[in-house]
Design an enzyme around this catalytic site. Structure first.
Site, mmCIF file in Angstrom:
data_model
loop_
_atom_site.group_PDB
_atom_site.id
_atom_site.type_symbol
_atom_site.label_atom_id
_atom_site.label_comp_id
_atom_site.label_asym_id
_atom_site.label_seq_id
_atom_site.Cartn_x
_atom_site.Cartn_y
_atom_site.Cartn_z
ATOM 1 N N LYS A 1 1.230 3.984 -3.022
ATOM 2 C CA LYS A 1 0.696 5.661 -2.658
ATOM 3 C C LYS A 1 1.836 6.497 -3.056
ATOM 4 C CE LYS A 1 -3.529 5.555 -1.642
ATOM 5 N NZ LYS A 1 -4.345 6.245 -2.119
ATOM 6 N N THR B 1 -12.939 5.070 7.556
ATOM 7 C CA THR B 1 -13.398 4.703 6.529
ATOM 8 C C THR B 1 -13.410 3.105 6.236
ATOM 9 O OG1 THR B 1 -11.706 4.745 5.032
ATOM 10 C CG2 THR B 1 -13.169 6.689 5.464
ATOM 11 N N TYR C 1 0.957 -1.363 0.058
ATOM 12 C CA TYR C 1 -0.156 0.029 0.037
ATOM 13 C C TYR C 1 0.794 1.284 -0.012
ATOM 14 C CZ TYR C 1 -3.285 3.592 1.779
ATOM 15 O OH TYR C 1 -4.060 4.487 1.899
HETATM 16 N N1 LIG Z 1 -9.105 6.734 5.636
HETATM 17 C C1 LIG Z 1 -7.666 7.044 5.883
HETATM 18 O O1 LIG Z 1 -7.654 7.222 7.113
HETATM 19 C C2 LIG Z 1 -6.832 7.492 4.771
HETATM 20 C C3 LIG Z 1 -5.794 8.282 5.125
HETATM 21 C C4 LIG Z 1 -4.915 8.383 3.942
HETATM 22 C C5 LIG Z 1 -5.376 8.252 2.708
HETATM 23 N N2 LIG Z 1 -6.746 7.770 2.439
HETATM 24 C C6 LIG Z 1 -6.965 7.534 0.906
HETATM 25 O O2 LIG Z 1 -8.183 8.048 1.035
HETATM 26 C C7 LIG Z 1 -8.939 7.535 -0.172
HETATM 27 C C8 LIG Z 1 -10.111 6.840 0.055
HETATM 28 O O3 LIG Z 1 -10.153 5.819 0.914
HETATM 29 P P1 LIG Z 1 -11.101 5.863 2.052
HETATM 30 O O4 LIG Z 1 -10.705 5.940 3.274
HETATM 31 O O5 LIG Z 1 -12.347 6.550 1.525
HETATM 32 O O6 LIG Z 1 -11.614 4.291 1.815
HETATM 33 P P2 LIG Z 1 -12.874 3.376 1.294
HETATM 34 O O7 LIG Z 1 -14.097 3.778 2.163
HETATM 35 O O8 LIG Z 1 -12.430 1.886 1.627
HETATM 36 O O9 LIG Z 1 -12.855 3.841 -0.157
HETATM 37 C C9 LIG Z 1 -12.233 3.022 -0.969
HETATM 38 C C10 LIG Z 1 -12.966 3.254 -2.214
HETATM 39 O O10 LIG Z 1 -11.926 2.378 -3.176
HETATM 40 C C11 LIG Z 1 -13.170 1.766 -3.954
HETATM 41 N N3 LIG Z 1 -12.239 0.598 -4.621
HETATM 42 C C12 LIG Z 1 -11.361 -0.364 -4.116
HETATM 43 N N4 LIG Z 1 -11.064 -1.151 -5.289
HETATM 44 C C13 LIG Z 1 -11.353 -0.618 -6.437
HETATM 45 C C14 LIG Z 1 -11.388 -1.176 -7.669
HETATM 46 N N5 LIG Z 1 -10.585 -2.097 -7.982
HETATM 47 N N6 LIG Z 1 -11.840 -0.296 -8.742
HETATM 48 C C15 LIG Z 1 -12.449 0.703 -8.300
HETATM 49 N N7 LIG Z 1 -12.689 1.203 -7.304
HETATM 50 C C16 LIG Z 1 -12.209 0.482 -6.153
HETATM 51 C C17 LIG Z 1 -14.178 1.266 -3.311
HETATM 52 O O11 LIG Z 1 -15.284 1.103 -4.000
HETATM 53 P P3 LIG Z 1 -16.024 -0.321 -4.132
HETATM 54 O O12 LIG Z 1 -15.515 -1.215 -3.342
HETATM 55 O O13 LIG Z 1 -17.567 -0.306 -4.075
HETATM 56 O O14 LIG Z 1 -15.712 -0.785 -5.584
HETATM 57 C C18 LIG Z 1 -14.229 2.280 -2.363
HETATM 58 O O15 LIG Z 1 -15.400 3.071 -2.684
HETATM 59 C C19 LIG Z 1 -8.002 6.214 -0.868
HETATM 60 O O16 LIG Z 1 -6.950 6.759 -1.795
HETATM 61 C C20 LIG Z 1 -6.803 6.108 0.528
HETATM 62 O O17 LIG Z 1 -5.706 5.629 0.536
HETATM 63 C C21 LIG Z 1 -7.511 7.539 3.256
#
Ligand SMILES: NC(=O)c1ccc[n+]([C@@H]2O[C@H](COP(=O)([O-])OP(=O)(O)OC[C@H]3O[C@@H](n4cnc5c(N)ncnc54)[C@H](OP(=O)(O)O)[C@@H]3O)[C@@H](O)[C@H]2O)c1
Length: 298
Positions: free
Chosen positions: A170, A200, A166
């Site tokens: 990133k 999330t 991961y």
């Molecule tokens: N949450 C945190 O603390 C945090 C911190 C730093 C960065 N981020 C970044 O924020 C972004 C959003 O993450 P989140 O926290 O909102 O997590 P999340 O709720 O798990 O969202 C991830 C999304 O990615 C989609 N996804 C996964 N595999 C996929 C694929 N093969 N094709 C298309 N869509 C796919 C999922 O949709 P489906 O499963 O419905 O396809 C889901 O909607 C990510 O880039 C993550 O690295 C999050």
């Protein structure tokens, strides 16, 4: 954002859903892209309930882990011919217990997070370039601070460790966002954002210690999804962003507070590494983004 068209990958949950809702609330027509038709339908419904007067919001199937699905998604959008004002590269997968290969033979985490977005952006460049001020906002992470990205093992063949995969993906995305700006020069604006912490779905398949740590951080930092998504929205819409900029939350460890420009991690200042990653990504995906001759970076 009125009159503008935006695509948000991973828009059916978490930060992507909050970002898509923010964009719709600001007047944009939004395409939320994800793998599951029912989750997309429900997400679009939630956004419409929250912003009944908003421009249309619709879900489109996209599996970033499949190059064929990426090509199909881009072809559908291109077929409609509407200029694309904003692409938010947000979707991600955090963890798979075992090293998993996609139908293209790529390691799943790198395939989804980096190669999928690389190919998607490249295939959508012609639509982006038809918009008056196109922007690509790429969602990175604090983890991009790792010092190196070993291009000889991009697919994590040696000693697979899910969280390292991961982190690597990133870092690759951050290098991609910066190299995109260098190549496109003034043809579009590319920014990278680190939204900071939010509980999330990202962590749901992760190991218990990671889930626990994340919940603990959320409690301590008092952070919620909307708050974290505001950093993405800032990068995606603010007139104040600088092309090729990197934005994060202003508070402790970049995990809370209002968005601000952040210093680039050391690895992201390595232009040769970014160029080599770009060329490798082109070779792996077969997608070669091109920009008007006058904007080509040499
Ligand atoms: N949450 C945190 O603390 C945090 C911190 C730093 C960065 N981020 C970044 O924020 C972004 C959003 O993450 P989140 O926290 O909102 O997590 P999340 O709720 O798990 O969202 C991830 C999304 O990615 C989609 N996804 C996964 N595999 C996929 C694929 N093969 N094709 C298309 N869509 C796919 C999922 O949709 P489906 O499963 O419905 O396809 C889901 O909607 C990510 O880039 C993550 O690295 C999050």
């Amino acid at each position: 954002m009125s009159g503008k068209l935006a695509v948000v990958t991973g828009g059916s949950s978490g930060l992507g859903l909050a970002t898509a809702a923010g964009l719709a609330g600001a007047g944009a027509e939004v395409v939320i892209a994800g793998r599951d038709a029912e989750r997309l339908r429900l997400a679009a419904e939630r956004i419409r309930e929250r912003h009944p007067a908003a421009a249309p919001v619709r879900g489109e199937r996209l599996d970033l882990a499949s190059q064929a699905s990426v090509a199909d998604f881009a072809a559908r959008l291109t077929g409609r011919g509407r200029p694309l004002d904003l692409l938010v590269n947000n979707a991600a997968v955090l963890y798979t217990q075992r090293r998993t290969l996609t139908e293209d033979g790529f390691e799943l985490i790198m395939a989804t997070n980096h190669l999928g977005h690389f190919a998607l952006t490249g295939r959508l460049v012609p639509l982006l370039l038809r918009a008056p001020a196109p922007r690509v906002a790429t969602v990175c992470s604090l983890t991009a601070k790792v010092p190196v990205l070993d291009l000889s093992d991009l697919m994590n063949e040696r000693n697979y460790r899910p969280l390292s995969a991961y982190v690597k993906s990133k870092t690759a995305l951050l290098l991609f966002a910066l190299e995109l700006q260098r190549r496109a020069t003034r043809a579009l604006t590319s920014v990278a954002v680190n939204p900071g912490n939010a509980s999330t779905g990202l962590y749901r398949h992760g190991p218990a210690p990671v889930r626990g740590l994340n919940r603990g951080l959320d409690r301590v930092l008092g952070r919620d999804t909307e708050n974290a998504a505001s950093v993405i929205l800032y990068g995606a819409t603010s007139p104040d962003v600088v092309p090729g900029g990197y934005y994060t939350a202003s508070g402790l460890l970049g995990r809370r507070g209002t968005p601000r420009p952040a210093p680039l991690p050391r690895v992201a200042r390595d232009h040769a590494l970014a160029r080599d990653l770009w060329l490798k990504s082109e070779a792996l995906t077969g997608v070669r983004p091109s920009f008007p001759a006058r904007s080509l970076h040499v």
